[in-house]
Design a protein around this motif. Structure first.
Motif, PDB file in Angstrom:
ATOM      1  N   GLN A   1       5.899   6.597 -41.292  1.00 39.78           N
ATOM      2  CA  GLN A   1       6.437   7.938 -41.487  1.00 39.78           C
ATOM      3  C   GLN A   1       7.740   7.882 -42.283  1.00 39.78           C
ATOM      4  O   GLN A   1       7.979   8.707 -43.172  1.00 39.78           O
ATOM      5  CB  GLN A   1       6.660   8.600 -40.116  1.00 39.78           C
TER       6      GLN A   1
ATOM      7  N   GLU B   1       7.134   7.316 -45.922  1.00 40.92           N
ATOM      8  CA  GLU B   1       6.655   8.546 -46.562  1.00 40.92           C
ATOM      9  C   GLU B   1       7.823   9.496 -46.839  1.00 40.92           C
ATOM     10  O   GLU B   1       7.908  10.111 -47.902  1.00 40.92           O
ATOM     11  CB  GLU B   1       5.621   9.186 -45.622  1.00 40.92           C
ATOM     12  N   LEU B   2       8.768   9.552 -45.888  1.00 41.71           N
ATOM     13  CA  LEU B   2       9.931  10.431 -46.068  1.00 41.71           C
ATOM     14  C   LEU B   2      10.882   9.913 -47.148  1.00 41.71           C
ATOM     15  O   LEU B   2      11.546  10.690 -47.827  1.00 41.71           O
ATOM     16  CB  LEU B   2      10.689  10.571 -44.737  1.00 41.71           C
TER      17      LEU B   2
ATOM     18  N   ARG C   1      13.493  16.136 -48.791  1.00 46.93           N
ATOM     19  CA  ARG C   1      12.703  15.803 -47.605  1.00 46.93           C
ATOM     20  C   ARG C   1      13.517  15.933 -46.312  1.00 46.93           C
ATOM     21  O   ARG C   1      13.001  15.663 -45.221  1.00 46.93           O
ATOM     22  CB  ARG C   1      12.145  14.377 -47.707  1.00 46.93           C
TER      23      ARG C   1
ATOM     24  N   ASP D   1      12.039  18.006 -43.532  1.00 50.64           N
ATOM     25  CA  ASP D   1      10.937  17.308 -42.836  1.00 50.64           C
ATOM     26  C   ASP D   1      11.489  16.253 -41.878  1.00 50.64           C
ATOM     27  O   ASP D   1      10.972  16.064 -40.775  1.00 50.64           O
ATOM     28  CB  ASP D   1      10.004  16.633 -43.861  1.00 50.64           C
TER      29      ASP D   1
ATOM     30  N   ALA E   1      12.694  17.975 -38.813  1.00 49.31           N
ATOM     31  CA  ALA E   1      11.588  18.336 -37.912  1.00 49.31           C
ATOM     32  C   ALA E   1      11.102  17.113 -37.130  1.00 49.31           C
ATOM     33  O   ALA E   1      10.730  17.224 -35.962  1.00 49.31           O
ATOM     34  CB  ALA E   1      10.443  18.941 -38.719  1.00 49.31           C
ATOM     35  N   ALA E   2      11.156  15.951 -37.769  1.00 49.47           N
ATOM     36  CA  ALA E   2      10.628  14.740 -37.128  1.00 49.47           C
ATOM     37  C   ALA E   2      11.544  14.191 -36.041  1.00 49.47           C
ATOM     38  O   ALA E   2      11.073  13.535 -35.115  1.00 49.47           O
ATOM     39  CB  ALA E   2      10.386  13.659 -38.195  1.00 49.47           C
TER      40      ALA E   2
END
Lengths: 102, 359
Positions: B35, B38-39, B293, B296, B299-300
């Motif tokens: 993850q 990806e971020l 990002r 996002d 949020a994670a």
């Protein structure tokens, strides 16, 4: 210098790295986009943060703390705040294992 | 705690090194490697879009300002241009100093040079200064970028909404560097081999300012300075407004960004100007994640962070009473509650620093 068995080839995703500790030393082992394996010292030469959480982009590793960048094939420091190159070590693959010469 | 000494060469600096507070290991929220990869992934597209919008707006607004000069009708256009020059360039300077805005390195470098000039921050010195800010965030005597020191210099902060002290310091340091000298505090964090670059950039900037001033004198008008130089003053307010929120009123001398940094939800226009740096806990914890990002990332990991402030207004209602109390008692600070889903603060680890939290 002796060859050390560091990891399995499939322990490292393509365009990524893992940490490998041996005795009192720490290394970073990379799997390049074209399938080759490379090894450098594990700690950034700027402030000795471990590179294991860094970002591999093609043939460069970026330090997770200050974004210093190195070419992991040669160890060359490519972007400040790193000014000192990383040490690199020879690698070879035998029977699905990555060996490093240290 | 005794009175704080923010000098990078003073007793607090030495103490931080001796106690291991400098260059320490910091708390990070656990996040799976896949993850995080990806971020962290870089992309040119969002920053190209934003940069075209930024420069097109600047050219358009300055053009209208020049066309209406010297009527008062030009004022709103200058004010808008000023915010882009004196505030949006602050966030561009910041993001490009990390090299995360664009995937292509020289795009980062180009925008970094332009933004550094607008903000009067030597691109070499400030790259190193900001690296130190990330190593030793709000560590007294180590972090060269602490805005609200204790006790807070409220007058200085207020005047800086017009960029007065920051720009004055920037121009003064530019002339100092252009004379071939490196300040002793700069020498503390800039490697020797980088120092000639500081002087070279300062000399180029002096030449640009000299040409601008010469043009203004030749025209008998301040118009050239309305385009180059003065917007660092009349457009600074937005970057100070957002910048103060980053750490003010929170803990110092700790190694957990949840204790010393603040995430604030802000409006979309301000987010464009500030390039999402309102997600400041997230940025400090994972500085490799590009600005686009950060929502996002927020949020994670928000389950592990104090609740974000809901607006700038709400953040300042939290900050100002603490700063006022720090005038009388500088050890007071705000320690925010963590949600039940978060890993607790390491009270034992921060015991020396966490003295007098505000109730």
């Amino acid at each position: 210098m002796p060859w050390i068995d560091a990891c399995a080839t499939d322990d490292i995703d393509e365009e990524d790295l893992i940490r490998f500790d041996h005795e009192d030393r720490t290394f970073a082992i990379y799997h390049s986009p074209d399938g080759d394996y490379f090894c450098t010292d594990g700690l950034c030469t700027h402030e000795h943060v471990h590179l294991e959480d860094g970002l591999v982009m093609e043939y460069e590793i970026e330090c997770p703390k200050h974004n210093a960048t190195f070419d992991y094939r040669t160890g060359e420091a490519k972007r400040a705040p790193a000014c000192v190159n990383l040490n690199t070590y020879k690698t070879k693959v035998e029977g699905g294992r990555v060996l490093i010469e240290v | 705690m005794a009175k704080r000494d923010y000098s990078l060469l003073g007793p607090n600096a030495r103490h931080a090194v001796e106690t291991g507070l400098a260059a320490a290991e910091w708390y990070h929220t656990d996040i799976p490697r896949a993850q995080m990869k990806e971020l962290m992934k870089r992309s040119d597209q969002p920053a190209i879009r934003d940069t075209i919008l930024l420069f097109a707006s600047m050219i358009g607004l300055a053009g209208i300002g020049i066309a209406f000069w010297s009527s008062w009708w030009s004022a709103p256009f200058w004010l808008a241009y000023g915010v882009l020059y004196g505030s949006a360039m602050d966030s561009r300077w910041h993001e490009c100093s990390h090299g995360t805005a664009f995937k292509t390195r020289h795009y980062n470098d180009w925008l970094y040079q332009i933004a550094s000039f607008c903000m009067v921050r030597n691109p070499v010195s400030w790259r190193w200064s900001h690296a130190r800010h990330h190593t030793d965030t709000i560590i007294v005597g180590r972090d060269p970028e602490i805005v609200a020191m204790r006790p807070p210099a409220l007058f200085r902060i207020a005047v800086n909404f017009l960029g007065i002290f920051d720009a004055y310091d920037g121009w003064k340091r530019m002339l100092y560097n252009a004379s071939g000298r490196i300040h002793p505090e700069e020498a503390d964090y800039i490697p020797e081999q980088e120092q000639p670059k500081v002087i070279r950039v300062a000399r180029i900037w002096v030449a640009i300012y000299a040409a601008t001033i010469a043009l203004a004198l030749a025209m008998g008008s301040i118009l050239p300075l309305m385009v180059i130089g003065l917007p660092r003053l009349y457009g600074a307010w937005h970057h100070v407004l957002t910048g103060v929120m980053q750490h003010a009123g929170l803990a110092d001398n700790v190694t957990d960004h949840r204790l010393n940094s603040r995430t604030v939800y802000i409006n979309p226009v301000s987010r464009f100007i500030y390039w999402n740096m309102n997600y400041h806990v997230e940025h400090h914890m994972f500085p490799m994640v590009p600005y686009h990002r950060l929502p996002d990332l927020h949020a994670a990991i928000k389950h592990d962070l104090p609740a974000a402030n809901t607006s700038m207004w709400q953040a300042y209602r939290e900050i100002l009473p603490i700063l006022r109390r720090q005038l009388a008692y500088e050890d007071v600070f705000l320690k925010r509650d963590l949600p039940p889903t978060a890993k607790p603060y390491r009270e034992d680890f921060h015991a020396a620093a966490l003295g007098a939290a505000a109730e």
